[in-house]
Enzyme design. Structure first.
Site, PDB file in Angstrom:
ATOM      1  N   TYR A 144     -14.615 -26.579  -9.491  1.00 18.69           N
ATOM      2  CA  TYR A 144     -15.178 -26.008 -10.551  1.00 18.69           C
ATOM      3  C   TYR A 144     -15.290 -27.079 -11.762  1.00 18.69           C
ATOM      4  O   TYR A 144     -14.561 -27.678 -12.249  1.00 18.69           O
ATOM      5  CB  TYR A 144     -14.393 -24.704 -11.295  1.00 18.69           C
ATOM      6  N   ASP A 236     -12.331 -34.992 -12.505  1.00 16.02           N
ATOM      7  CA  ASP A 236     -12.052 -33.668 -13.318  1.00 16.02           C
ATOM      8  C   ASP A 236     -10.522 -33.291 -13.398  1.00 16.02           C
ATOM      9  O   ASP A 236     -10.341 -32.662 -12.477  1.00 16.02           O
ATOM     10  CB  ASP A 236     -12.947 -32.600 -13.033  1.00 16.02           C
ATOM     11  N   LYS A 264      -7.244 -28.030 -21.285  1.00 15.31           N
ATOM     12  CA  LYS A 264      -6.225 -27.455 -20.944  1.00 15.31           C
ATOM     13  C   LYS A 264      -4.720 -28.128 -21.490  1.00 15.31           C
ATOM     14  O   LYS A 264      -4.856 -27.805 -22.671  1.00 15.31           O
ATOM     15  CB  LYS A 264      -6.209 -27.105 -19.251  1.00 15.31           C
TER      16      LYS A 264
END
Ligand code: PLP
Length: 424
Positions: A144, A236, A264
């Protein structure tokens, strides 16, 4: 008796929310969660509006690696913003935040802050296109990279296929979709089309789908292939960054990309992301040739949160504790499941492991995941939530630095109570 996973006040407020907020949630991923409405959180505990408490393994989808309402982070944000929030130019704290993050990560030379992982991914891809003069990129099934049109994909094969109505499907034509953990497939693609490919982007651990770790030597081989074809390697690290180790997957696996995306955990819960990487690439932003913009980038709150988070993580590194907790938790859950004859499957990094139902055989690709009973596990999570364990249906369990002995004991007790109830 099965406890309803949602209390009466949650139910009432969720219904009210749904009259003004589509689906009652502000991010589509939350549509899959039980419609609990929360009131507050501290450490590894959440309280809902009915006064029920939960041991939290969602951690806001990962960011709360230091636990909720970590005082170092909340105090830093509150203090810093009293003297202003946005200046439309550089604030001194932005410099300290950049220096601290680069020092923690060790390998990158430059960093740009943003607000979300989604946009930082786009900045990295644009940069890769600009520097190489090539348009296409390689990405992997199950990974994702945010919700925008050129990266959001559905699970169906052969892909890439759009995952949303309204998505401009043509944009997906910019990417080649491969199975991850298969270096030969990447080698073959690059041999054929390498001169059109600007970048390979991946989650260095496929946390988003099944918590799958790279096969030994896979990341090294990807690095070599990218070098051979002059393709930019983008990690990522939105989930893995500052979670697997202070230096993220780069430190954990010893393979250095050209660019990486962070989000995050970098801000202890504050919305902040970053692109970091080699100076010769990143300076294309600095000269203005490649546009990376954002009104809120590097806000005083964001960089104060980053500085406090980096300080906490560097001064008292929680990584051994978090790993030990994750391992103990997996062992404890497995032991309880065995007593109740439930075939619990667990694997992955202890700080972000994956749970499902099915055989214990190792899983290192999506085909392996498909042998598990993902739906059966998702049904079980409804019972776990009803017993005060806030877990995701898709099987990821995030562990934080705030999880300790008390949380472990409570979790295992509640897990046992949920299994003792039987059914699904
Ligand atoms: N990349 C990865 C690996 C992610 O897990 C996510 C979000 O879950 C993103 C990018 C997008 O980040 P954000 O939700 O902050 O836009």
């Amino acid at each position: 008796m099965t406890k309803a996973p949602v209390g009466p006040e949650s139910q009432r407020l969720h219904e009210r929310a749904a009259t003004v907020i589509p689906g009652g949630v502000n991010s589509n991923i939350r549509l899959a969660a039980p419609s609990v409405v929360f009131d507050r959180a501290s450490g590894a505990t959440l309280w809902d509006v009915d006064g029920r408490d939960y041991v939290d393994y969602v951690l806001g989808q990962g960011p709360q690696f230091l636990g909720h309402a970590n005082p170092a982070v909340t105090d830093a944000v509150a203090t810093a913003c009293r003297d202003g929030m946005l200046f439309g130019a550089t604030h001194r704290l932005e410099i300290e935040a950049a220096e601290r993050v680069l020092a923690a990560l060790k390998w990158p030379e430059r960093i740009r802050f943003g607000a979300t992982g989604t946009e930082a991914v786009q900045a990295a891809l644009r940069l890769a296109r600009a520097v190489t003069g090539r348009r296409k990129f390689v990405r992997f099934n199950g990974h994702y990279h945010g919700w925008l049109d050129n990266v959001l994909i559905g699970p169906d094969q052969p892909g890439p296929r759009p995952a949303s109505d309204g998505q401009v499907a043509d944009y997906l034509g910019d990417s080649y979709l491969l199975e991850w953990n298969d270096a030969d497939a990447l080698a073959a693609l690059l041999a054929e089309h390498g001169d059109q490919i600007c970048a390979v982007i991946m989650e260095p651990v496929m946390v988003n789908t099944g918590g799958i770790e790279p096969r030994p030597g896979y990341l090294q081989r990807v690095r070599e292939l990218c070098d051979q074809h002059r393709v930019i390697l983008i990690f990522d690290e939105v989930i893995t960054g500052f979670r697997l180790a202070l230096g993220g997957a780069v430190e954990a696996y010893g393979v250095v990309p050209d660019l990486a995306i962070y989000g995050k955990a970098i801000g202890g819960g504050w919305p902040v992301s970053a692109v970091a990487g080699r100076a010769d690439l990143m300076e294309w932003f600095g000269t203005g040739r490649v546009n990376h913009s954002g009104t809120f980038n590097g806000s005083v709150m964001a960089v104060a949160a980053v500085i406090a988070t980096m300080r906490e993580l560097a001064d008292d590194p929680p990584y051994q504790r978090v790993t030990a907790y994750g391992n103990d938790l997996m062992k404890g859950l497995a032991a309880v499941a065995e007593r109740y004859g439930v075939p619990l499957h667990l694997h992955g990094p202890p700080s972000a492991f994956f749970a499902s139902l099915g055989p214990a055989d190792p899983v290192d690709n999506l085909a392996g995941l498909q042998r598990l009973d993902l739906d059966g596990y998702a049904a079980l999570t409804t019972r776990l939530v009803g017993h005060g364990l806030w877990v995701m249906r898709r099987g990821i369990w995030f562990v934080s630095a705030a999880h300790g002995e008390a949380e472990l004991a409570t979790t295992l007790q509640r897990f046992e109570a949920a299994l003792a109830e039987g059914g699904s």
